[in-house]
Design an enzyme around this catalytic site. Sequence first.
Site, short mmCIF file in Angstrom:
data_model
loop_
_atom_site.label_atom_id
_atom_site.label_comp_id
_atom_site.label_asym_id
_atom_site.label_seq_id
_atom_site.Cartn_x
_atom_site.Cartn_y
_atom_site.Cartn_z
N ASP A 1 0.87 -1.18 0.00
CA ASP A 1 0.00 0.00 0.00
C ASP A 1 0.90 1.24 0.00
O ASP A 1 1.31 1.72 -1.06
CB ASP A 1 -0.90 -0.08 1.23
CG ASP A 1 -1.99 0.97 1.23
OD1 ASP A 1 -2.14 1.67 0.22
OD2 ASP A 1 -2.69 1.09 2.24
N PHE B 1 -10.29 -0.40 0.79
CA PHE B 1 -9.92 -1.42 1.76
C PHE B 1 -10.59 -2.74 1.38
O PHE B 1 -11.81 -2.81 1.23
CB PHE B 1 -10.33 -1.00 3.18
CG PHE B 1 -9.75 -1.90 4.22
CD1 PHE B 1 -8.46 -1.70 4.69
CD2 PHE B 1 -10.49 -2.97 4.71
CE1 PHE B 1 -7.91 -2.56 5.63
CE2 PHE B 1 -9.95 -3.84 5.65
CZ PHE B 1 -8.66 -3.63 6.12
P1 IMP Z 1 2.03 -0.58 3.78
O1 IMP Z 1 2.45 -0.92 2.38
O2 IMP Z 1 3.19 -0.34 4.71
O3 IMP Z 1 1.04 0.56 3.81
O4 IMP Z 1 1.31 -1.79 4.48
C1 IMP Z 1 0.70 -2.79 3.79
C2 IMP Z 1 0.03 -3.70 4.82
O5 IMP Z 1 -1.16 -3.07 5.30
C3 IMP Z 1 -0.38 -5.00 4.19
O6 IMP Z 1 0.60 -6.00 4.38
C4 IMP Z 1 -1.69 -5.32 4.89
O7 IMP Z 1 -1.43 -6.04 6.08
C5 IMP Z 1 -2.24 -3.97 5.28
N1 IMP Z 1 -3.24 -3.52 4.28
C6 IMP Z 1 -3.11 -2.52 3.38
N2 IMP Z 1 -4.21 -2.39 2.64
C7 IMP Z 1 -5.08 -3.34 3.08
C8 IMP Z 1 -6.42 -3.72 2.69
O8 IMP Z 1 -7.04 -3.17 1.78
N3 IMP Z 1 -6.97 -4.76 3.39
C9 IMP Z 1 -6.33 -5.40 4.39
N4 IMP Z 1 -5.07 -5.09 4.79
C10 IMP Z 1 -4.46 -4.06 4.14
#
Ligand code: IMP
Length: 193
Positions: A112, A161
């Site tokens: 994300d 989400f």
């Molecule tokens: P980031 O890239 O550091 O923002 O974190 C990504 C993590 O956030 C992923 O490994 C998921 O655990 C969680 N995450 C991000 N988007 C979603 C979503 O749409 N549904 C469920 N978990 C999500």
Amino acid sequence: MDIDNQKFGALAEDISEVLLTPGQIQARLDEIGEKISRDYSGKNPLLVGVLKGVMIFIADLIRVITIPVEVDFMAISSYSPEARDQGMVRLVKDLESPITGRHVLFIEDMVDTGLTLNYLIQTLKMRHPASLEVCAMFNKNKLRLVDVPLKYVGFELPDRFVVGYGLDHRERYRNLPFVGLLKPQAFKKISDQ
Ligand code: IMP
Ligand code: MG
């Protein structure tokens, strides 16, 4: 896709829209498995995943990879909002095996902002693997804060989400075999409990 209400009862009731069906997911998995098997032939890669979201993806992925592979896991603590802003996470379980000189393929369920992934990749790089690439099942580009090169991506998703196929909302919905959007009342329902 018709959600199988008989089978997933209360869980399926909370889904407003299915974005990816089990069939679509399996077809993409087959393609990625084939690519990885070709690219890593003779390299005995180590697939590294971060618990818990990745468990379904990694279990399915290794079954469509046709070359020898090894699997290892890390676990990270849920971070405070402040630490998260800097992309900092605490390792609560490290890898069991050293990765120096190994061909490491980092497996992510969802990228994300990229902060978590970037932090973990930097940590692993310090251990001098022979190579280090990333395979992410789901990618959302809209909120990306750090640029992390993704060698294999399953699906690009809108900035919404999603739950299912290992992804949770407050630990629920990981067992749904499809990826879907949660109804607004489902967010509320869980926070009321
Ligand atoms: P980031 O890239 O550091 O923002 O974190 C990504 C993590 O956030 C992923 O490994 C998921 O655990 C969680 N995450 C991000 N988007 C979603 C979503 O749409 N549904 C469920 N978990 C999500
Ligand atoms: Mg995760």
